[in-house]
Design a protein around this motif. Sequence first.
Motif, PDB file in Angstrom:
ATOM      1  N   SER A 108     -57.440  19.211 -25.485  1.00  0.00           N
ATOM      2  CA  SER A 108     -56.230  19.643 -24.775  1.00  0.00           C
ATOM      3  C   SER A 108     -55.117  18.601 -24.877  1.00  0.00           C
ATOM      4  N   SER A 109     -55.462  17.314 -24.881  1.00  0.00           N
ATOM      5  CA  SER A 109     -54.426  16.292 -24.989  1.00  0.00           C
ATOM      6  C   SER A 109     -53.800  16.294 -26.384  1.00  0.00           C
ATOM      7  N   ILE A 110     -54.606  16.492 -27.414  1.00  0.00           N
ATOM      8  CA  ILE A 110     -54.067  16.583 -28.778  1.00  0.00           C
ATOM      9  C   ILE A 110     -53.176  17.822 -28.901  1.00  0.00           C
ATOM     10  N   ARG A 133     -54.442   9.087 -24.515  1.00  0.00           N
ATOM     11  CA  ARG A 133     -53.840   8.211 -25.521  1.00  0.00           C
ATOM     12  C   ARG A 133     -54.258   8.591 -26.936  1.00  0.00           C
ATOM     13  N   ILE A 134     -55.452   9.140 -27.060  1.00  0.00           N
ATOM     14  CA  ILE A 134     -55.931   9.542 -28.378  1.00  0.00           C
ATOM     15  C   ILE A 134     -55.015  10.591 -29.004  1.00  0.00           C
ATOM     16  N   ALA A 135     -54.320  11.366 -28.149  1.00  0.00           N
ATOM     17  CA  ALA A 135     -53.415  12.402 -28.656  1.00  0.00           C
ATOM     18  C   ALA A 135     -52.274  11.779 -29.452  1.00  0.00           C
ATOM     19  N   LEU A 136     -51.741  10.653 -28.963  1.00  0.00           N
ATOM     20  CA  LEU A 136     -50.666   9.977 -29.703  1.00  0.00           C
ATOM     21  C   LEU A 136     -51.170   9.432 -31.025  1.00  0.00           C
ATOM     22  N   LEU A 147     -45.608   9.888 -22.009  1.00  0.00           N
ATOM     23  CA  LEU A 147     -46.602   9.876 -20.935  1.00  0.00           C
ATOM     24  C   LEU A 147     -48.031   9.863 -21.464  1.00  0.00           C
ATOM     25  N   LEU A 148     -48.236  10.436 -22.630  1.00  0.00           N
ATOM     26  CA  LEU A 148     -49.584  10.494 -23.195  1.00  0.00           C
ATOM     27  C   LEU A 148     -50.166   9.102 -23.408  1.00  0.00           C
ATOM     28  N   ALA A 149     -49.295   8.100 -23.544  1.00  0.00           N
ATOM     29  CA  ALA A 149     -49.769   6.741 -23.818  1.00  0.00           C
ATOM     30  C   ALA A 149     -50.273   6.032 -22.568  1.00  0.00           C
TER      31      ALA A 149
END
Length: 479
Positions: A362-364, A427-430, A419-421
Amino acid sequence: MTAKTATLSRGLKSRHIRFIALGSAIGTGLFYGSSASIQTAGPAVLLAYLIGGAAVFLVLRSLGEMAVRDPCAGSFGEYATKYLGPLAGFATGWTYAFEMVIVCLADVTAFGVYMGFWFPDVPRWIWVLAVVLVVGVMNLFSVKVFGEMEFWLSLAKVVAIVAMIGAGIAILVLGLHGDGGPVGVSNLWSNGGFFPHGAEGFVLSFAVVMFAFGGTEIIGVTAGEAQDPEKTIPSAVNWIPLRIVLFYVVALAVIMSLNPWQNIDGTGSPFVEIFASLGVGSAATVLNVVVIVAALSAINSDIFAAGRIMYGMAERGQAPAAMRKLSRNGVPLTTVSIMMGALLLGVVLNYLMPESIFLVISSIATFATVWVWMMILLSQFAARRRMSPREAAALKYPAPFWPYGQIVAIAFMVAVLVLLAFSGDTRIALIVGAGWLALLSGVYVLWGRPRTPVAGPAGQAERAEAEPAGAEAVPVARS
């Protein structure tokens, strides 16, 4: 099949497009992913959904402006090519296809979780494999059959959510209690306050909240197969505000009133968990059927959208020509097959890492979704700046609040990506997103800026390789 018949058919009516968009918006993000956003922000997540929904509405109005003016297969990938340049179009189209694959992986994972409500001893990957095969076959039918099927699946979700809200309000009025704790609207502010995790939790929740709205941009993808884009696209987009308020804010407010927000643990759908904890077993069973239908609908829409965006890219020469192959019913066979193959990865992941897969996926998906929305906004901004005052005045469905609304929405999307960071879970999404965009840039350079072919009978001349990036002759799906 001759090349003359190898075009997408315009088989989608207004009600089809409205409910296809509804099917994309009301799915895993609401029925399952909302648990994570509630845990992050508490009741303040209601405000986050309102703010995020307003930003998405501006995205869709910007997309609607372009789609009504120039309805086409591939939609925003083509608009990015036309107004921002071929590299931007190439990256936008493939990132959207990537987004649909990732979102679909989340949806099939959620389907496996829902089935565990009845069959806890059956491995999740078996259900994931079954749903991939069933929905993949469903997408091989004509677009009219797809639209009709999605209409009824989405309608079932709408009716069920309205019924759930009504039942929840009835429970609140009657003051029933269950195993989860006290029942009442005061649950929205009496368990640590409306902002139990402070401003930090509220802000961080946007990384999860925005995932819920992913897929709404499918409205633009349907433009190439809409019977009357000038009417159907505005009608679908204008539904968005009501949808956000009713299906997200009101529904989740009822859920958190029925049970203190901290009791929503994310082991299943919060909608099912609440009624189960209240001892209303039949309601929990019915709602589990509903969330399964919601997952099927969302997966169905994801495969449809990815197939159409890759077809449009193939028409522009930004994807292999094989992706332009259509069935006798006007369905892009190759792209649907590619999506089914990619979704088999979900089977493997659910076998290897069933506990943590959803949050990672979901984050990716949030990164890919927000990046595509930002490109839509930038494309519309560039398109409007090129227009003369007369052309702007002639727009049949202009985006509101020009240009300040678009500027604020672009800044908001950038902030969500940043914000993802700030969380180890997202953080893996970034990292994955940055790697994906770097890969696309490398492929584009190595591919040598692929040519944009003209769709039509064999033997027709193709465009010159040196055609300007902003050329107007991008092919449009025909009836």
